[in-house]
Design an enzyme around this catalytic site. Structure first.
Site, PDB file in Angstrom:
ATOM      1  N   SER A 160      -1.007   1.906  -0.774  1.00  0.00           N
ATOM      2  CA  SER A 160      -1.903   2.870  -1.434  1.00  0.00           C
ATOM      3  C   SER A 160      -3.165   2.132  -1.835  1.00  0.00           C
ATOM      4  O   SER A 160      -3.134   0.915  -2.043  1.00  0.00           O
ATOM      5  CB  SER A 160      -1.224   3.419  -2.697  1.00  0.00           C
ATOM      6  OG  SER A 160      -2.172   4.088  -3.520  1.00  0.00           O
ATOM      7  N   TYR A 174       3.579   2.448 -10.488  1.00  0.00           N
ATOM      8  CA  TYR A 174       3.177   2.716  -9.094  1.00  0.00           C
ATOM      9  C   TYR A 174       2.168   1.659  -8.633  1.00  0.00           C
ATOM     10  O   TYR A 174       2.280   1.114  -7.539  1.00  0.00           O
ATOM     11  CB  TYR A 174       2.564   4.116  -9.023  1.00  0.00           C
ATOM     12  CG  TYR A 174       2.229   4.602  -7.632  1.00  0.00           C
ATOM     13  CD1 TYR A 174       3.221   5.045  -6.771  1.00  0.00           C
ATOM     14  CD2 TYR A 174       0.909   4.635  -7.183  1.00  0.00           C
ATOM     15  CE1 TYR A 174       2.917   5.514  -5.505  1.00  0.00           C
ATOM     16  CE2 TYR A 174       0.592   5.100  -5.921  1.00  0.00           C
ATOM     17  CZ  TYR A 174       1.600   5.547  -5.086  1.00  0.00           C
ATOM     18  OH  TYR A 174       1.287   6.007  -3.822  1.00  0.00           O
TER      19      TYR A 174
HETATM   20  P1  NAP Z   1       5.925  13.096  -1.136  1.00  0.00           P
HETATM   21  O1  NAP Z   1       5.238  14.321  -0.661  1.00  0.00           O
HETATM   22  O2  NAP Z   1       6.485  13.072  -2.500  1.00  0.00           O
HETATM   23  O3  NAP Z   1       7.065  12.682  -0.069  1.00  0.00           O
HETATM   24  C1  NAP Z   1       7.870  11.562  -0.345  1.00  0.00           C
HETATM   25  C2  NAP Z   1       8.908  11.383   0.739  1.00  0.00           C
HETATM   26  O4  NAP Z   1       9.735  10.267   0.368  1.00  0.00           O
HETATM   27  C3  NAP Z   1       9.810  12.570   0.893  1.00  0.00           C
HETATM   28  O5  NAP Z   1      10.191  12.695   2.238  1.00  0.00           O
HETATM   29  C4  NAP Z   1      11.021  12.180   0.035  1.00  0.00           C
HETATM   30  O6  NAP Z   1      12.151  12.873   0.546  1.00  0.00           O
HETATM   31  C5  NAP Z   1      11.095  10.690   0.302  1.00  0.00           C
HETATM   32  N1  NAP Z   1      11.784   9.942  -0.742  1.00  0.00           N
HETATM   33  C6  NAP Z   1      11.505   9.892  -2.063  1.00  0.00           C
HETATM   34  N2  NAP Z   1      12.353   9.094  -2.700  1.00  0.00           N
HETATM   35  C7  NAP Z   1      13.200   8.611  -1.765  1.00  0.00           C
HETATM   36  C8  NAP Z   1      14.316   7.726  -1.793  1.00  0.00           C
HETATM   37  N3  NAP Z   1      14.743   7.174  -2.940  1.00  0.00           N
HETATM   38  N4  NAP Z   1      14.952   7.449  -0.634  1.00  0.00           N
HETATM   39  C9  NAP Z   1      14.546   8.022   0.525  1.00  0.00           C
HETATM   40  N5  NAP Z   1      13.494   8.847   0.618  1.00  0.00           N
HETATM   41  C10 NAP Z   1      12.835   9.145  -0.511  1.00  0.00           C
HETATM   42  O7  NAP Z   1       4.911  11.861  -1.053  1.00  0.00           O
HETATM   43  P2  NAP Z   1       3.721  11.589  -0.023  1.00  0.00           P
HETATM   44  O8  NAP Z   1       2.451  11.944  -0.696  1.00  0.00           O
HETATM   45  O9  NAP Z   1       4.033  12.172   1.298  1.00  0.00           O
HETATM   46  O10 NAP Z   1       3.777  10.006   0.029  1.00  0.00           O
HETATM   47  C11 NAP Z   1       4.347   9.298   1.107  1.00  0.00           C
HETATM   48  C12 NAP Z   1       4.020   7.818   0.924  1.00  0.00           C
HETATM   49  O11 NAP Z   1       2.599   7.666   0.938  1.00  0.00           O
HETATM   50  C13 NAP Z   1       4.507   7.258  -0.414  1.00  0.00           C
HETATM   51  O12 NAP Z   1       4.946   5.935  -0.242  1.00  0.00           O
HETATM   52  C14 NAP Z   1       3.259   7.305  -1.263  1.00  0.00           C
HETATM   53  O13 NAP Z   1       3.307   6.358  -2.308  1.00  0.00           O
HETATM   54  C15 NAP Z   1       2.196   6.985  -0.235  1.00  0.00           C
HETATM   55  N6  NAP Z   1       0.854   7.425  -0.603  1.00  0.00           N
HETATM   56  C16 NAP Z   1       0.571   8.747  -0.768  1.00  0.00           C
HETATM   57  C17 NAP Z   1      -0.726   9.115  -1.102  1.00  0.00           C
HETATM   58  C18 NAP Z   1      -1.113  10.558  -1.288  1.00  0.00           C
HETATM   59  O14 NAP Z   1      -2.241  10.805  -1.734  1.00  0.00           O
HETATM   60  N7  NAP Z   1      -0.288  11.514  -0.956  1.00  0.00           N
HETATM   61  C19 NAP Z   1      -1.737   8.155  -1.265  1.00  0.00           C
HETATM   62  C20 NAP Z   1      -1.388   6.812  -1.093  1.00  0.00           C
HETATM   63  C21 NAP Z   1      -0.103   6.461  -0.763  1.00  0.00           C
HETATM   64  P3  NAP Z   1      13.447  13.256  -0.304  1.00  0.00           P
HETATM   65  O15 NAP Z   1      12.986  13.856  -1.587  1.00  0.00           O
HETATM   66  O16 NAP Z   1      14.119  14.230   0.608  1.00  0.00           O
HETATM   67  O17 NAP Z   1      14.214  11.996  -0.471  1.00  0.00           O
END
Ligand code: NAP
Length: 324
Positions: A160, A174
């Site tokens: 991130s 985070y």
């Molecule tokens: P999200 O919408 O909350 O999706 C998170 C995913 O991770 C879901 O598929 C969730 O599925 C899974 N997950 C959560 N806890 C887990 C666990 N303990 N074991 C296995 N799977 C798990 O988040 P996102 O925005 O798509 O983010 C995805 C990645 O990108 C993350 O690492 C986040 O930190 C990073 N990121 C996101 C952003 C942003 O702006 N969106 C920016 C920078 C970085 P289940 O609930 O089914 O387990």
């Protein structure tokens, strides 16, 4: 003839470089959010997919959508913070395909409560570290062993922009977890570089997903983020597909230990590239000739942005009166 050889004979060099036909990709956090978009992008590039997340139905729906694109895709429920789940997940991938070519550590959680560091509770801190950093490391370690014995592989850690420095959003756990994951990326990238395993990071800026929607959508933070992003907007999930295919494929065969920022220029601007306050006519104030506008001055912001006003130039400090 293998599927990848057939593809090599019929496609152009750029298409071949990014092609994942015949490659086995293990992607975590694939049930919704960025992971769902990544899974579909990887399927379009021809990868065989092992998709993981905790939930079952949404994950299976994503696997079906990928299979409909003509690739092998299975869903394996696993909690990445659980070492036994990780062992079963890696076993499932190895049993089905006999190898893992690409690992994408995308599963992650954050915390939108906005708790200042001095009050941050250790249970939440520990949970975020366990999922975002330790989980990614355990997978890199276990998948890495197979990759090292095969002498090839690509690991991509989804970090991130918050892993590269401080922010004002009160997400200390985070920030720490993603910073740790980024440093693990550098370490593993170097440690495994001469044994065929590349380890890189993608660091997205803000993108609307279930994780960020409460803040970006409901509180209007996307306008605030846009006001301080050189590209003047938040990102779109599909904009991660190109960087992901680059790092997963042979297109990046001489790239390891890279932090590929996909952030609309945010990190390049070091936080300084905010919307220019309307009253900053520097040149005119100094009597110098003006050189024209490069971007518009601050427009009046809606009331719902009031809680974020402290960081926005032009509201952060007052504008002069109209007739000044
Ligand atoms: P999200 O919408 O909350 O999706 C998170 C995913 O991770 C879901 O598929 C969730 O599925 C899974 N997950 C959560 N806890 C887990 C666990 N303990 N074991 C296995 N799977 C798990 O988040 P996102 O925005 O798509 O983010 C995805 C990645 O990108 C993350 O690492 C986040 O930190 C990073 N990121 C996101 C952003 C942003 O702006 N969106 C920016 C920078 C970085 P289940 O609930 O089914 O387990």
């Amino acid at each position: 003839m293998e599927a990848s050889d057939q593809a090599n004979q019929t496609s152009s060099l750029p298409a071949r470089l990014f092609d994942l036909t015949g490659k086995v990709v293990l992607l975590t956090g694939a049930s919704y959010g960025l992971g769902e978009t990544m899974a579909k992008g990887l399927a379009e590039a021809g990868a065989s997919l092992v998709l993981a997340a905790r939930s079952k139905e949404p994950l299976e729906a994503v696997a079906s959508a990928c299979a409909a694109r003509g690739v092998d895709a299975i869903a394996v429920s696993a909690d990445v913070s659980n070492e036994d789940d990780i062992a079963s997940l890696v076993d499932a991938a190895m049993q089905r395909h006999g190898r893992i070519d690409v690992l994408v550590n995308n599963a992650g959680i954050s915390d939108m409560r906005g708790v200042p560091a001095e009050n941050f509770d250790i249970d939440t801190f520990r949970r975020i570290i366990e999922v975002d950093m330790l989980g990614a490391f355990m997978l890199a370690r276990d998948v890495g062993r197979h990759m090292l014995s095969a002498g090839r592989g690509s690991i991509i850690n989804i970090c991130s922009i918050m892993g590269s420095g401080a922010n004002e959003l009160n997400v200390i756990a985070y920030t720490g977890a993603k910073g740790g994951l980024l440093n693990l990326t550098y370490q593993l990238g170097c440690e495994w570089a001469d044994r065929g395993v590349r380890v890189n990071a993608i660091s997205p800026g803000f993108i609307v997903t279930p994780m960020t929607e409460p803040a970006l959508g409901a509180l209007g933070v996307s306008d605030y983020v846009a006001s301080r992003t050189p590209m003047r907007r938040v990102g779109r999930a599909e904009e991660l597909i190109g960087p992901l295919l680059f790092l997963a494929s042979d297109a990046s065969s001489y790239v390891t230990g890279l932090n590929l920022l996909v952030d609309g220029g945010t990190n390049a601007g070091n936080g300084y590239y905010q919307i220019r306050p309307g009253h900053h006519g520097w040149g005119a104030m100094l009597g110098a000739p003006t050189v024209g506008e490069t971007y518009p001055g601050l427009a009046p912001l809606p009331d719902r942005l009031a809680p974020w006003a402290a960081g926005v130039p032009g509201i952060h400090y007052p504008l002069p009166a109209e007739d000044a």
